[in-house]
Design an enzyme around this catalytic site. Sequence first.
Site, PDB file in Angstrom:
ATOM      1  N   ASN A 223       1.249  -1.245  -0.309  1.00 23.57           N
ATOM      2  CA  ASN A 223       0.374   0.204  -0.077  1.00 23.57           C
ATOM      3  C   ASN A 223       1.282   1.013   0.000  1.00 23.57           C
ATOM      4  O   ASN A 223       1.206   1.983   1.170  1.00 23.57           O
ATOM      5  CB  ASN A 223      -0.947   0.246   1.236  1.00 23.57           C
ATOM      6  CG  ASN A 223      -1.879   1.210   1.337  1.00 23.57           C
ATOM      7  OD1 ASN A 223      -1.390   2.275   0.306  1.00 23.57           O
ATOM      8  ND2 ASN A 223      -2.492   1.393   2.630  1.00 23.57           N
ATOM      9  N   TRP A 224       1.501   2.084  -1.420  1.00 22.87           N
ATOM     10  CA  TRP A 224       1.863   3.027  -1.211  1.00 22.87           C
ATOM     11  C   TRP A 224       1.398   4.150  -0.832  1.00 22.87           C
ATOM     12  O   TRP A 224       2.023   5.458  -0.287  1.00 22.87           O
ATOM     13  CB  TRP A 224       1.916   3.445  -3.118  1.00 22.87           C
ATOM     14  CG  TRP A 224       3.160   2.473  -3.178  1.00 22.87           C
ATOM     15  CD1 TRP A 224       3.058   1.252  -3.417  1.00 22.87           C
ATOM     16  CD2 TRP A 224       3.515   2.958  -5.078  1.00 22.87           C
ATOM     17  NE1 TRP A 224       3.907   0.221  -4.089  1.00 22.87           N
ATOM     18  CE2 TRP A 224       3.991   1.029  -5.213  1.00 22.87           C
ATOM     19  CE3 TRP A 224       4.047   3.485  -5.936  1.00 22.87           C
ATOM     20  CZ2 TRP A 224       4.846   0.876  -6.327  1.00 22.87           C
ATOM     21  CZ3 TRP A 224       3.971   2.949  -6.851  1.00 22.87           C
ATOM     22  CH2 TRP A 224       4.665   2.093  -7.415  1.00 22.87           C
ATOM     23  N   LYS A 225       0.010   4.770  -0.425  1.00 23.13           N
ATOM     24  CA  LYS A 225      -0.435   5.843   0.693  1.00 23.13           C
ATOM     25  C   LYS A 225      -0.169   6.539  -0.656  1.00 23.13           C
ATOM     26  O   LYS A 225       0.059   6.398  -1.832  1.00 23.13           O
ATOM     27  CB  LYS A 225      -0.035   5.930   1.671  1.00 23.13           C
ATOM     28  CG  LYS A 225       0.152   4.239   2.000  1.00 23.13           C
ATOM     29  CD  LYS A 225      -0.361   4.992   4.245  1.00 23.13           C
ATOM     30  CE  LYS A 225      -0.069   3.665   4.479  1.00 23.13           C
ATOM     31  NZ  LYS A 225       0.085   3.259   6.580  1.00 23.13           N
TER      32      LYS A 225
ATOM     33  N   HIS B  83      -9.519   0.984   5.241  1.00 21.58           N
ATOM     34  CA  HIS B  83      -8.137   0.991   5.921  1.00 21.58           C
ATOM     35  C   HIS B  83      -8.871   2.151   7.037  1.00 21.58           C
ATOM     36  O   HIS B  83      -8.996   3.462   6.778  1.00 21.58           O
ATOM     37  CB  HIS B  83      -7.713   1.395   4.710  1.00 21.58           C
ATOM     38  CG  HIS B  83      -5.679   2.222   5.599  1.00 21.58           C
ATOM     39  ND1 HIS B  83      -5.052   2.814   6.315  1.00 21.58           N
ATOM     40  CD2 HIS B  83      -4.639   0.851   5.598  1.00 21.58           C
ATOM     41  CE1 HIS B  83      -4.145   2.068   6.584  1.00 21.58           C
ATOM     42  NE2 HIS B  83      -3.973   1.341   6.001  1.00 21.58           N
TER      43      HIS B  83
ATOM     44  N   GLU C 289      -7.192   4.381   8.378  1.00 18.71           N
ATOM     45  CA  GLU C 289      -6.441   6.148   7.708  1.00 18.71           C
ATOM     46  C   GLU C 289      -8.306   6.477   7.070  1.00 18.71           C
ATOM     47  O   GLU C 289      -8.463   7.703   6.994  1.00 18.71           O
ATOM     48  CB  GLU C 289      -5.441   5.986   6.764  1.00 18.71           C
ATOM     49  CG  GLU C 289      -4.127   5.676   7.261  1.00 18.71           C
ATOM     50  CD  GLU C 289      -2.707   5.223   6.849  1.00 18.71           C
ATOM     51  OE1 GLU C 289      -2.890   5.355   5.631  1.00 18.71           O
ATOM     52  OE2 GLU C 289      -2.359   5.275   6.977  1.00 18.71           O
TER      53      GLU C 289
ATOM     54  N   GLU D  38      -5.457  -5.194  10.988  1.00 24.40           N
ATOM     55  CA  GLU D  38      -4.488  -4.180  10.845  1.00 24.40           C
ATOM     56  C   GLU D  38      -4.751  -3.325  12.054  1.00 24.40           C
ATOM     57  O   GLU D  38      -5.829  -2.995  11.715  1.00 24.40           O
ATOM     58  CB  GLU D  38      -4.326  -3.068   9.818  1.00 24.40           C
ATOM     59  CG  GLU D  38      -4.119  -3.092   8.445  1.00 24.40           C
ATOM     60  CD  GLU D  38      -3.291  -2.794   7.210  1.00 24.40           C
ATOM     61  OE1 GLU D  38      -2.275  -3.036   7.049  1.00 24.40           O
ATOM     62  OE2 GLU D  38      -4.240  -1.267   7.028  1.00 24.40           O
TER      63      GLU D  38
ATOM     64  N   GLY E 101       2.373   2.408  11.184  1.00 23.20           N
ATOM     65  CA  GLY E 101       2.843   3.740  10.515  1.00 23.20           C
ATOM     66  C   GLY E 101       3.794   3.974  11.721  1.00 23.20           C
ATOM     67  O   GLY E 101       4.018   4.957  12.290  1.00 23.20           O
TER      68      GLY E 101
ATOM     69  N   SER F  93       3.283  -1.751  10.241  1.00 29.28           N
ATOM     70  CA  SER F  93       4.730  -2.217  10.647  1.00 29.28           C
ATOM     71  C   SER F  93       5.508  -3.579  10.460  1.00 29.28           C
ATOM     72  O   SER F  93       6.453  -4.004  10.739  1.00 29.28           O
ATOM     73  CB  SER F  93       5.144  -1.571  11.748  1.00 29.28           C
ATOM     74  OG  SER F  93       4.376  -0.240  12.384  1.00 29.28           O
TER      75      SER F  93
ATOM     76  N   GLY G  65       2.724  -1.440   4.234  1.00 30.89           N
ATOM     77  CA  GLY G  65       2.577   0.150   4.213  1.00 30.89           C
ATOM     78  C   GLY G  65       4.132   0.822   3.858  1.00 30.89           C
ATOM     79  O   GLY G  65       4.431   0.677   2.610  1.00 30.89           O
ATOM     80  N   GLY G  66       4.438   0.625   5.099  1.00 30.63           N
ATOM     81  CA  GLY G  66       5.947   1.830   4.147  1.00 30.63           C
ATOM     82  C   GLY G  66       7.122   1.615   3.958  1.00 30.63           C
ATOM     83  O   GLY G  66       8.094   1.534   2.890  1.00 30.63           O
TER      84      GLY G  66
HETATM   85  P1  PGA Z   1       2.806   0.238   7.692  1.00 32.93           P
HETATM   86  O1  PGA Z   1       1.313   0.518   6.904  1.00 32.93           O
HETATM   87  O2  PGA Z   1       3.082  -0.915   7.552  1.00 32.93           O
HETATM   88  O3  PGA Z   1       3.614   1.697   7.541  1.00 32.93           O
HETATM   89  O4  PGA Z   1       2.823   0.480   9.294  1.00 32.93           O
HETATM   90  C1  PGA Z   1       0.676  -0.612   7.080  1.00 32.93           C
HETATM   91  C2  PGA Z   1      -0.769   0.002   6.309  1.00 32.93           C
HETATM   92  O5  PGA Z   1      -1.172   0.678   6.775  1.00 32.93           O
HETATM   93  O6  PGA Z   1      -1.238  -0.679   5.617  1.00 32.93           O
END
Ligand code: PGA
Length: 253
Positions: free
Chosen positions: A9-11, A98, A100, A170, A176, A216, A237-238
């Site tokens: 997930n590149w956000k 998600h 967010e 998640e 994050g 993470s 994500g990251g």
């Molecule tokens: P993260 O994000 O790996 O940066 O914690 C995961 C996600 O939001 O899907």
Amino acid sequence: MRKKIVAGNWKMHTCIEEGVILAAEINSKVKKEVSNQETGIIIAPPFTHLSIIGQIVDNERICIAAQNCSSEPKGAFTGEVSAKMLKSFGVKAVILGHSERRAYYVETNEILLKKVNLVLENDLKPIFCCGEKLEERESKNHFNVVKSQIEQVLFNLDVENFSKCIIAYEPVWAIGTGVTASSEQAQEMHLFIRNLIVEKFGKEISENITILYGGSCKPSNSKELFSKPDVDGGLIGGASLDADDFIAIINSF
Ligand code: PGA
């Protein structure tokens, strides 16, 4: 048997040039460094990159997903992108719910059900996210929170549509933050989710649903997380923004 999947997930990261370079790098490393052809690989770049990245990567090996879509099929909804539009340029899956989006764009379970239905109607796969906040875990309410997120959205589907979904657990406190759920915490929740599915749709359906862990997840912990029987991969994500890290995670099964 259910599919193992690693999804990136590149956000809201990378401008188009950077995104193209990253996708090309992932594509070539997948070819050279990933020998297990059974592992599903998904990348979810921003909307603006989907079309061009779809043309760069080997679509037989890497699926392109969107990070969101509109809850409406079409019409006067300025700035929105419909599931049908996504389908029209080769997107295969859509991340929905998600944390967010739930937190910053007030996406309720009701809205998410509309989105999930539109995604399925357009022959796309929902990657449905669920997970509790820190205070919900601390007050030992985490199982109830996840249960109601799943019940209020996915359990409204019929069995055929439900079977097409991917679930991503998640925990919000792990996203994050650098704090990862322990593999025991992840396994405990994944098993809980799988048992909910057994009650609702039966054992066979439950055994075939892919449940990803997200929060993470990185090369240093992915092997341990993925070694758990009910953790079928990750939503990353990251670490998905670094081709080497992403490949290392894909190779963690
Ligand atoms: P993260 O994000 O790996 O940066 O914690 C995961 C996600 O939001 O899907």
